[in-house]
Write an enzyme that holds these catalytic residues in place. Structure first.
Site, PDB file in Angstrom:
ATOM      1  N   TYR A  14       0.828  -1.220   0.000  1.00  0.00           N
ATOM      2  CA  TYR A  14       0.000   0.000   0.000  1.00  0.00           C
ATOM      3  C   TYR A  14       0.859   1.265   0.000  1.00  0.00           C
ATOM      4  O   TYR A  14       0.346   2.373  -0.171  1.00  0.00           O
ATOM      5  CB  TYR A  14      -0.944   0.048   1.213  1.00  0.00           C
ATOM      6  CG  TYR A  14      -1.955  -1.070   1.302  1.00  0.00           C
ATOM      7  CD1 TYR A  14      -2.128  -1.990   0.277  1.00  0.00           C
ATOM      8  CD2 TYR A  14      -2.763  -1.211   2.433  1.00  0.00           C
ATOM      9  CE1 TYR A  14      -3.045  -3.022   0.368  1.00  0.00           C
ATOM     10  CE2 TYR A  14      -3.686  -2.237   2.532  1.00  0.00           C
ATOM     11  CZ  TYR A  14      -3.821  -3.141   1.506  1.00  0.00           C
ATOM     12  OH  TYR A  14      -4.736  -4.154   1.613  1.00  0.00           O
ATOM     13  N   HIS A  31       0.139 -11.692   1.825  1.00  0.00           N
ATOM     14  CA  HIS A  31      -0.874 -10.917   1.099  1.00  0.00           C
ATOM     15  C   HIS A  31      -1.633 -11.750   0.057  1.00  0.00           C
ATOM     16  O   HIS A  31      -2.833 -11.596  -0.135  1.00  0.00           O
ATOM     17  CB  HIS A  31      -0.196  -9.711   0.424  1.00  0.00           C
ATOM     18  CG  HIS A  31      -1.112  -8.562   0.168  1.00  0.00           C
ATOM     19  ND1 HIS A  31      -0.712  -7.259   0.271  1.00  0.00           N
ATOM     20  CD2 HIS A  31      -2.416  -8.511  -0.196  1.00  0.00           C
ATOM     21  CE1 HIS A  31      -1.729  -6.458  -0.017  1.00  0.00           C
ATOM     22  NE2 HIS A  31      -2.772  -7.201  -0.300  1.00  0.00           N
TER      23      HIS A  31
HETATM   24  N1  LIG Z   1      -5.938  -8.414   1.446  1.00  0.00           N
HETATM   25  C1  LIG Z   1      -6.299  -7.866   0.317  1.00  0.00           C
HETATM   26  O1  LIG Z   1      -5.966  -8.348  -0.784  1.00  0.00           O
HETATM   27  C2  LIG Z   1      -7.121  -6.624   0.336  1.00  0.00           C
HETATM   28  C3  LIG Z   1      -7.736  -6.155  -0.843  1.00  0.00           C
HETATM   29  C4  LIG Z   1      -8.504  -4.996  -0.764  1.00  0.00           C
HETATM   30  C5  LIG Z   1      -8.662  -4.342   0.454  1.00  0.00           C
HETATM   31  N2  LIG Z   1      -8.034  -4.797   1.583  1.00  0.00           N
HETATM   32  C6  LIG Z   1      -8.179  -4.116   2.909  1.00  0.00           C
HETATM   33  O2  LIG Z   1      -9.564  -3.918   3.160  1.00  0.00           O
HETATM   34  C7  LIG Z   1      -9.807  -2.523   3.370  1.00  0.00           C
HETATM   35  C8  LIG Z   1     -11.189  -2.145   2.893  1.00  0.00           C
HETATM   36  O3  LIG Z   1     -11.376  -2.512   1.539  1.00  0.00           O
HETATM   37  P1  LIG Z   1     -11.518  -1.464   0.354  1.00  0.00           P
HETATM   38  O4  LIG Z   1     -10.892  -0.189   0.779  1.00  0.00           O
HETATM   39  O5  LIG Z   1     -11.018  -2.066  -0.880  1.00  0.00           O
HETATM   40  O6  LIG Z   1     -13.089  -1.331   0.170  1.00  0.00           O
HETATM   41  P2  LIG Z   1     -14.365  -0.987   1.113  1.00  0.00           P
HETATM   42  O7  LIG Z   1     -13.941  -0.610   2.478  1.00  0.00           O
HETATM   43  O8  LIG Z   1     -15.348  -2.058   0.919  1.00  0.00           O
HETATM   44  O9  LIG Z   1     -14.979   0.262   0.357  1.00  0.00           O
HETATM   45  C9  LIG Z   1     -14.322   1.475   0.275  1.00  0.00           C
HETATM   46  C10 LIG Z   1     -15.172   2.371  -0.617  1.00  0.00           C
HETATM   47  O10 LIG Z   1     -16.423   2.627   0.013  1.00  0.00           O
HETATM   48  C11 LIG Z   1     -16.581   4.038   0.208  1.00  0.00           C
HETATM   49  N3  LIG Z   1     -17.206   4.190   1.542  1.00  0.00           N
HETATM   50  C12 LIG Z   1     -16.657   3.861   2.732  1.00  0.00           C
HETATM   51  N4  LIG Z   1     -17.517   4.085   3.734  1.00  0.00           N
HETATM   52  C13 LIG Z   1     -18.640   4.585   3.164  1.00  0.00           C
HETATM   53  C14 LIG Z   1     -19.884   5.021   3.693  1.00  0.00           C
HETATM   54  N5  LIG Z   1     -20.128   4.960   5.001  1.00  0.00           N
HETATM   55  N6  LIG Z   1     -20.828   5.461   2.825  1.00  0.00           N
HETATM   56  C15 LIG Z   1     -20.578   5.496   1.497  1.00  0.00           C
HETATM   57  N7  LIG Z   1     -19.412   5.103   0.932  1.00  0.00           N
HETATM   58  C16 LIG Z   1     -18.451   4.647   1.765  1.00  0.00           C
HETATM   59  C17 LIG Z   1     -15.184   4.612   0.141  1.00  0.00           C
HETATM   60  O11 LIG Z   1     -15.202   5.932  -0.364  1.00  0.00           O
HETATM   61  P3  LIG Z   1     -14.463   7.173   0.382  1.00  0.00           P
HETATM   62  O12 LIG Z   1     -13.069   6.740   0.764  1.00  0.00           O
HETATM   63  O13 LIG Z   1     -14.463   8.229  -0.693  1.00  0.00           O
HETATM   64  O14 LIG Z   1     -15.308   7.508   1.554  1.00  0.00           O
HETATM   65  C18 LIG Z   1     -14.517   3.683  -0.892  1.00  0.00           C
HETATM   66  O15 LIG Z   1     -14.883   4.069  -2.218  1.00  0.00           O
HETATM   67  C19 LIG Z   1      -8.676  -1.862   2.567  1.00  0.00           C
HETATM   68  O16 LIG Z   1      -8.499  -0.502   2.895  1.00  0.00           O
HETATM   69  C20 LIG Z   1      -7.531  -2.754   2.930  1.00  0.00           C
HETATM   70  O17 LIG Z   1      -7.033  -2.431   4.210  1.00  0.00           O
HETATM   71  C21 LIG Z   1      -7.274  -5.935   1.534  1.00  0.00           C
END
Ligand SMILES: NC(=O)c1ccc[n+]([C@@H]2O[C@H](COP(=O)([O-])OP(=O)(O)OC[C@H]3O[C@@H](n4cnc5c(N)ncnc54)[C@H](OP(=O)(O)O)[C@@H]3O)[C@@H](O)[C@H]2O)c1
Length: 285
Positions: free
Chosen positions: A49, A107
């Site tokens: 990241y 990962h």
């Molecule tokens: N291990 C892996 O391979 C892997 C892969 C992907 C992710 N991850 C981890 O999982 C975490 C979360 O996953 P992610 O970031 O991909 O997706 P997520 O948390 O499912 O979704 C994030 C999206 O939702 C929006 N959002 C968040 N809260 C909201 C709310 N209350 N209302 C409306 N929209 C909202 C955010 O926009 P804004 O930011 O503009 O608010 C962003 O566009 C990552 O940050 C990472 O730490 C791990």
């Protein structure tokens, strides 16, 4: 709703964390600080990241005690060979400016994951890491890892959201005393998930938001969530979920939204393995 869950090695892990995937390094310190001020005690980052340094700064500058924070990071594929995993763990500790990592994950199931795992086991014994786990592993791959190594993974972080509930994998992990952790718990705001009629109706009935319903649904079935947002109001909102209890019928309705269109179902093809397996990040500084 539990605020922490006990891992299979006795370590307590918060059930709601803050994920920092795709947050630029220059913005990361500010938003992690906000999350800690709002009550989050789990921060999820990764070498890939490219924001570990800022995460560490936010933690070290926070009035929250280090021991009350649960810090997760992940090793990337380019570090799995030879003695690279040991170096990568020390590199992560240095970038994060921490004495220990609470949870270290592999990962992706790509490259020499067994070599990486054995270095992670050594790091646990050396006190550099409190718990080890995997990410994006199919359950059969977790089973194989367990059969040929000493320490059992404490967590498997996989894509889980109402459109991909991963019911079978969640059950298998829980039956084997491994905590399922949902990445992308808000469906990465894709596929119209925030306007889904079933989620919208349930949210309205409880006076909550669709996002809060998605998180509560996972928490209620014992899945840890790590939502990401860069907006202060959403960071707050996503942590305000502990008073929301869904009925059995609502849980069933949400489980029924499965579109069988997950990372496991679609992304892991020979071509994407080639791309991800060759992906290199410049974090070695
Ligand atoms: N291990 C892996 O391979 C892997 C892969 C992907 C992710 N991850 C981890 O999982 C975490 C979360 O996953 P992610 O970031 O991909 O997706 P997520 O948390 O499912 O979704 C994030 C999206 O939702 C929006 N959002 C968040 N809260 C909201 C709310 N209350 N209302 C409306 N929209 C909202 C955010 O926009 P804004 O930011 O503009 O608010 C962003 O566009 C990552 O940050 C990472 O730490 C791990």
């Amino acid at each position: 709703m539990n605020k922490t869950i006990k891992l299979n090695n006795g370590v307590e892990m918060p059930t709601v964390g803050y994920g920092v995937f795709q947050i630029p390094e220059e913005q990361t310190k500010k938003v992690v600080t906000e999350a800690l001020n709002d009550g989050y005690r789990l921060i999820d980052t990764a070498a890939g990241y490219l924001n570990e340094k800022a995460v560490g700064e936010a933690i070290n500058n926070s009035s929250v005690k280090r021991d009350d924070i649960f810090l997760t990071t992940k090793l990337w594929v380019q570090d799995f060979d030879g003695d690279n995993p040991e170096k990568a763990i020390d590199g992560a500790l240095k970038r994060l400016d921490q004495d220990y990592i609470d949870l270290l994950l592999i990962h992706q199931h790509l490259g020499d994951v067994y070599n990486a795992w054995r270095a992670m086991e050594k790091a646990v014994k050396a006190g550099k890491v409190r718990a080890v786990g995997v990410s994006n592993f199919q359950s059969y791959q977790v089973q194989d890892l367990m059969m040929h190594n000493e320490i059992k993974p404490a967590v498997n972080q996989i894509q889980i959201n109402p459109l991909n509930p991963e019911n079978d994998n969640v059950k298998w992990l829980q039956d084997n005393d491994i905590v399922p952790e949902a990445w992308g718990p808000m469906g990465q705001a894709q596929a119209g998930i925030f306007t889904n009629p079933i989620l919208t109706k349930i949210a309205k009935d409880h006076g909550k938001t669709v996002g809060q319903v998605m998180l509560a649904w996972n928490l209620q079935r014992g899945v840890v969530v790590i939502p990401k947002s860069v907006h202060a109001n959403r960071i707050k909102e996503n942590f305000d979920v502990f008073d929301l209890t869904l009925t059995d019928d609502e849980m069933k309705q949400i489980n029924g939204l499965d579109q069988h269109n997950s990372y496991f179902d679609g992304l892991l093809t020979p071509d994407t393995v080639k791309v991800l397996g060759n992906m290199k990040f410049d974090y070695q500084n």
